[in-house]
Each structure stands twice: as C-alpha cells, then as structure tokens.
Design an enzyme around this catalytic site. Structure first.
Site, PDB file in Angstrom:
ATOM      1  CE1 TYR A 159      -3.110   2.987   0.504  1.00  0.00           C
ATOM      2  CE2 TYR A 159      -3.205   2.538   2.853  1.00  0.00           C
ATOM      3  CZ  TYR A 159      -3.579   3.297   1.765  1.00  0.00           C
ATOM      4  OH  TYR A 159      -4.439   4.358   1.938  1.00  0.00           O
ATOM      5  CB  CYS A 160       0.930   4.289   0.209  1.00  0.00           C
ATOM      6  SG  CYS A 160       1.620   5.955   0.229  1.00  0.00           S
ATOM      7  CG  LEU A 161       7.186   4.564   0.910  1.00  0.00           C
ATOM      8  CD1 LEU A 161       7.841   4.863  -0.413  1.00  0.00           C
ATOM      9  CD2 LEU A 161       7.574   5.611   1.945  1.00  0.00           C
ATOM     10  N   GLY A 172       3.835  -0.279  -1.371  1.00  0.00           N
ATOM     11  CA  GLY A 172       3.675  -0.895  -2.681  1.00  0.00           C
ATOM     12  C   GLY A 172       4.869  -0.631  -3.577  1.00  0.00           C
TER      13      GLY A 172
END
Length: 583
Positions: free
Chosen positions: A314-316, A318
């Site tokens: 998720y986000c960073l 990912g």
C-alpha cells in the site's frame, strides 16, 4: 609549485556544518518550502508574461469579458431570481453548496470570486517559455492565495456563518476560540487531537487477534489467527507504508481489511514498522527492503512451508514491494504467487501536485531539515499534504471548528491519521531523489545489491488499485505499471481518495469502481482509453479483489501453526505488538 588539488581544506567540515544549519533554519521557518524555488517560479512566469504582449492583450480582454459577464448576471438576477449563474463551481468545490449562497448579495460575491479564480488560472498557465514545474508552482500558489480570501472565510461575506452566529447568539465564536486554544495547547504539549482517546490502539482499532511472530530492528511481523477451519495455502503478506501506521488496513472490526481477509479464508501476515528516531538516520531504502519485505517473506516461507505468497503493498509499501519483487524475479526467487499494489506508484514522471514540492532546491532544503534531527517529522510531512488539499483540510476546518464552533466527530480513520510516524534521513532522501526526482525505477537504473533491476521482469499476476481523488498517488500515474511490466494486470479505479478509497469495506454506501483486465504480454492502453473501456460496478473493490485472489489460489487446507518456534519464529506476544504504539 601548485597546491595539491586533492588536499583537504581545513574549513570543509565547518563550512558544511554552517551550510546545513543555515538551510535547516530556513526550512523550519518556511515549513520546508524553498524560497529560491518560489522566487525562480514567479520570476520565470512574470518575465515571460512581460515579454508576451499578445498574451497580455488576451488576458486583459478576458478580464473585461468576465466583468461584463458579472454585470450581465447582476442585471438578469435583479429581474429574475431564478436566472442561471454566469459560472458554476468546479465539481469538487463544495464550499458554496448551501442555498444561502444563492441569495443576494452573496451570489454576486460567489460569482465574482469564481470568475476571478478562472481568470487567474488563465493568467498563470499557458505562458510560452515558462518551465512546466514553475508554471505548476505559480498556478498552485495563486489558488492558495485566492482560497485564503474566498467569501467562505470572511464573516461579512458568508451568509451560512452569519446565520450560525445569529442562531447561537455569538456562542459559536466563543466555542470556536475555545477549540482553537485547546488545539494549540495540545499541539504545544505534543498531544493527539481531541477525541483520539476514543480509539485506543489494540482495543478499538488494530484489534484483529494475532501474534507477533518475528521482530527485528525495523519491523514486527504479525500473524493473524484464522477464523475458519480451512484456509487457502497461499498466505497474504501486507506491506504498508512506513509513512503511516499499518492499522489503516486494520481499523475498526467493520472496516478492517485484515479482518475481512481472515474471514475469506486466508492466513494473513502484516508488517508493523518501527517508528524511527535520530539513531535510525542511516536506514536507507535497501534496509527497508532487506529488513522489511524480504525478512517478512523469509519468515512466512518458514512458517507456511513451500506455499507461494500473495504480496500486497500500500502506497510507499507498494513501491517497496515492487522493488523487492523485481529483484526476486531477477534472481530467480519464485516465492511470490501474486502482487497487489494499492495506490502505489512505480513511475514518477507525473506524480501530481506532490511534485510541486520536489525539485533540487526543495530537496536540498528538506535534506538539511532532516540532517539536524536525522528524520522527517510527521507534522512536517502532514503539512505538505494539508496544503495540497487546503480547502478540505485547512480552510473548511477553520470555518467549521473555529468560526462556526462545530467539532467534527472523531472517527477511526481520523484517529489513525493523527497517529503520525517519522521518516529516516537516508531513506527519505533516497526515495525522493532516486524515485521521484530521477525516476530510476521506471528507467531501469535502480540498483539492488549493486545490480540494476527492471519491472519488466515482473510476470506474476498483478492486481492494481488506483483511487479517483488521489493527491498522493494519482491514478493515472499508478496506471503506468501497464507500460513497465508485461504481467497480466487487473486494474481497478475506485471512488474516494488515497485513504478513504482504500478503506472501502463491502456495504460501504456510495462506493463504486471500474475494472479492466490486461492479459500477460497484452496491448497497453493509456489511462484515458482504459477509462473508456473499463466496466463500471457498484460496491466495494474488496469483493473484486477477493474473487481475483480465489482465482489465483489453491484449494483450502488446514491452517498453518501460529509461528514456527523450531525454525526460529516463535509467537512472541499478542498483536498489535509494540512498534505500532511507539511515539
């Protein structure tokens, strides 16, 4: 005899220290915004506009036409209260939704403001010769200045606020001042915002039962207890961003992605990151890969045997997962079954408005600010995000809480958002320079263990989620994974923003998403064409992901043990562990 050019200057150390200290002072005073970049941007715009007489003539004509439109509206409005306005707010601008704004004379103020806003957009964009980054900064700055003087922020120009003052006999202003003093006092004492105490970590949020089965200096790995007699043999690993506490994906029981996944018959593991301090200043991107994602994969492989892993980032987190997965593919490591990326960028040439804060001057200032402490504080980071959404996160709050005296009720997502983390100096500097500024990952220049990696090596099935109103990872940027990897990709665009769009449990009212598959080695569609072909659906993207996971999983088997003491992964203590509670 010439002086040896390699001789060390005795003033080098002192000069560097003085430069660091001076830049850090500037950064603190400007909240990380580079005055040099701002001056360059405005100068670039003003000078090119000054030598563009044709553009000046166009803008003067536009200004005259807008005044004529305003005058025409005022004349028509005087004779017909139901006349159509000269201009409507943008779809995302909800400031003037109240019917009171359509009453005279407030409707004229709104029309004048919107026409002025439109004119400034024309004035700050499309000037030939202006650097694109500078143009974006000037246009953004102009919007911020206009938002400050919007009619909603002025008592004499805001009929909704005036009505509230009359109804409460002025009590709302007193309540607002009390809210302001309370918030300032809490901020000065380093306390969380009012209402957060109703969401204790490990009780109300981050409460899915489990055990910490591995711990190192950077992560605690949580294994969640099964809730069904049988589970798919492929476990799920969640790699959250360390810019946030992991329990964004384990909020209250009714909107916890972790709890939902466990209920779908999966063995779920989640990384909980250590909240770094000054001593962790040298933790870099590779440390997060080795001690984070790869250490977790090693532990899961030991606990669950030879089963392949569904990895979610998720986000960073990912972005980190994509780096780790590309390195694994390069090295022939086949332990992943699939890769899921939620609001995560892998290509950074168009990072959206967050790119306004990323150039050489801005990064130099930011690095010096981090240099003095060894980390970037969550308040400094949060300030940048608030500026990006100033209407929603700054001015609406000032209006609602400090002028109208109404406290927005705290919820689990807001409490989580207030539970900030820090970013170590080395990692954050590398992340911004190598990924955002230089785009090394997309260009095949990012190195792991001294050798370049390429996302073209990723051929595991991928499930990618973008969100419609994402100011952190714009969905069109997230979509570019199609151009970097030949893997089969199911791309989902869901309603909502970077956080609320992901926390989208089944049954959440008003949720919708669009989806389209790309087969392995299939043709690449750009974002706009993808949007025209994608199939729309009502409801939560979680269910679409759940169906996709089943298609890429084996038949259920008895669940694995909680940890594996004989392999060095004992169940240490109950979830959510200790790192998530670090301040």
């Amino acid at each position: 005899m010439s002086i040896d050019e390699h001789q060390t200057d005795p003033l080098d150390g002192l000069a560097e220290t003085l430069d660091h200290a001076a830049a850090a002072m500037v950064a603190q005073a400007t909240h990380g915004l580079s005055p040099a970049t701002l001056v360059q941007a405005w100068s670039d715009w003003a000078l090119h506009l000054a030598i563009s007489p044709g553009r000046q003539l166009q803008l003067a004509t536009k200004l005259g036409r807008k005044y004529m439109r305003l005058a025409d509206y005022a004349a028509r409005r005087a004779g017909d209260p139901d006349t159509l306005p000269a201009i409507e707010p943008l779809p995302q601008d909800r400031r003037f939704d109240d019917p009171a704004w359509r009453e005279q004379p407030y409707d004229l103020l709104v029309q004048a403001f919107l026409l002025t806003q439109q004119w400034w957009h024309a004035a700050t964009t499309g000037i030939k010769g202006v650097d694109r980054h500078h143009e974006d900064m000037v246009a953004f700055a102009a919007r911020q200045i206009l938002d400050i003087v919007a009619p909603t922020n002025i008592i004499a120009a805001n009929p909704v606020l005036q009505k509230r003052i009359v109804e409460t006999g002025g009590r709302c202003l007193i309540d607002g001042i009390e809210h302001l003093f309370e918030d300032m006092s809490r901020l000065a004492r380093g306390e969380s915002p009012a209402g957060v105490e109703a969401f204790p970590v490990g009780e109300t949020v981050a409460a899915t039962p489990g055990k910490v089965v591995y711990r190192n200096e950077l992560i605690e790995l949580i294994q969640y207890e099964p809730t069904s007699g049988m589970v798919h043999p492929e476990p799920v690993l969640i790699v959250p961003a360390w810019i946030m506490k992991y329990y964004i994906l384990d909020l209250s029981p009714d909107n916890s992605l972790v709890r939902w996944l466990v209920g779908q018959g999966y063995t779920v593991f989640a990384i909980s990151w250590h909240n770094p301090g000054s001593a962790d200043r040298n933790l870099d991107m590779d440390a997060y890969r080795r001690l984070g994602a790869m250490a977790a994969i090693d532990a899961i492989h030991a606990i669950c045997g030879d089963a392949h892993i569904h990895a979610l980032g998720y986000c960073l987190g990912g972005t980190l997962l994509s780096i780790a997965a590309a390195a694994m593919a390069r090295d022939g490591d086949d332990r992943l079954a699939s890769v899921t990326l939620l609001a995560a960028q892998t290509e950074f040439s168009e990072p959206g408005e967050l790119g306004l804060f990323i150039d050489e001057s801005q990064l130099n200032l930011l690095e010096n600010m981090m240099w003095s402490r060894g980390y970037l504080d969550s308040s400094q980071m949060g300030g940048a995000f608030e500026i990006l959404r100033s209407n929603d996160l700054v001015w609406s709050r000032i209006l609602t809480e400090y002028l109208m005296g109404e406290r927005a009720p705290m919820n689990d997502l807001m409490a989580w958002n207030a539970d900030g983390t820090r970013m170590p100096y080395a990692m954050h500097s590398q992340y911004l320079r190598r990924l955002f500024l230089d785009d090394d990952l997309a260009e095949g220049k990012y190195k792991v263990d001294g050798r370049a990696i390429s996302l073209s090596a990723l051929r595991k099935p991928m499930f990618i989620v973008g969100t419609e109103r994402d100011h952190v990872a714009p969905w069109k940027s997230v979509h570019k994974i199609h151009m970097l990897s030949p893997a089969s990709i199911r791309f989902v665009l869901t309603s909502g923003g970077h956080n609320a769009g992901i926390v989208s449990e089944p049954g959440h009212r008003g949720r919708r998403y669009s989806v389209l598959d790309r087969v392995e080695d299939g043709p690449v569609l750009d974002a706009e064409e993808w949007l025209t072909r994608a199939e729309p659906h009502e409801g939560s993207w979680w269910t679409a992901w759940g169906e996709w996971l089943v298609d890429h999983s084996s038949e259920p088997v008895p669940p694995p043990p909680m940890g594996s003491p004989d392999k060095g992964y004992p169940a240490l203590y109950p979830a959510p562990g200790h790192y998530v509670k670090e301040r």
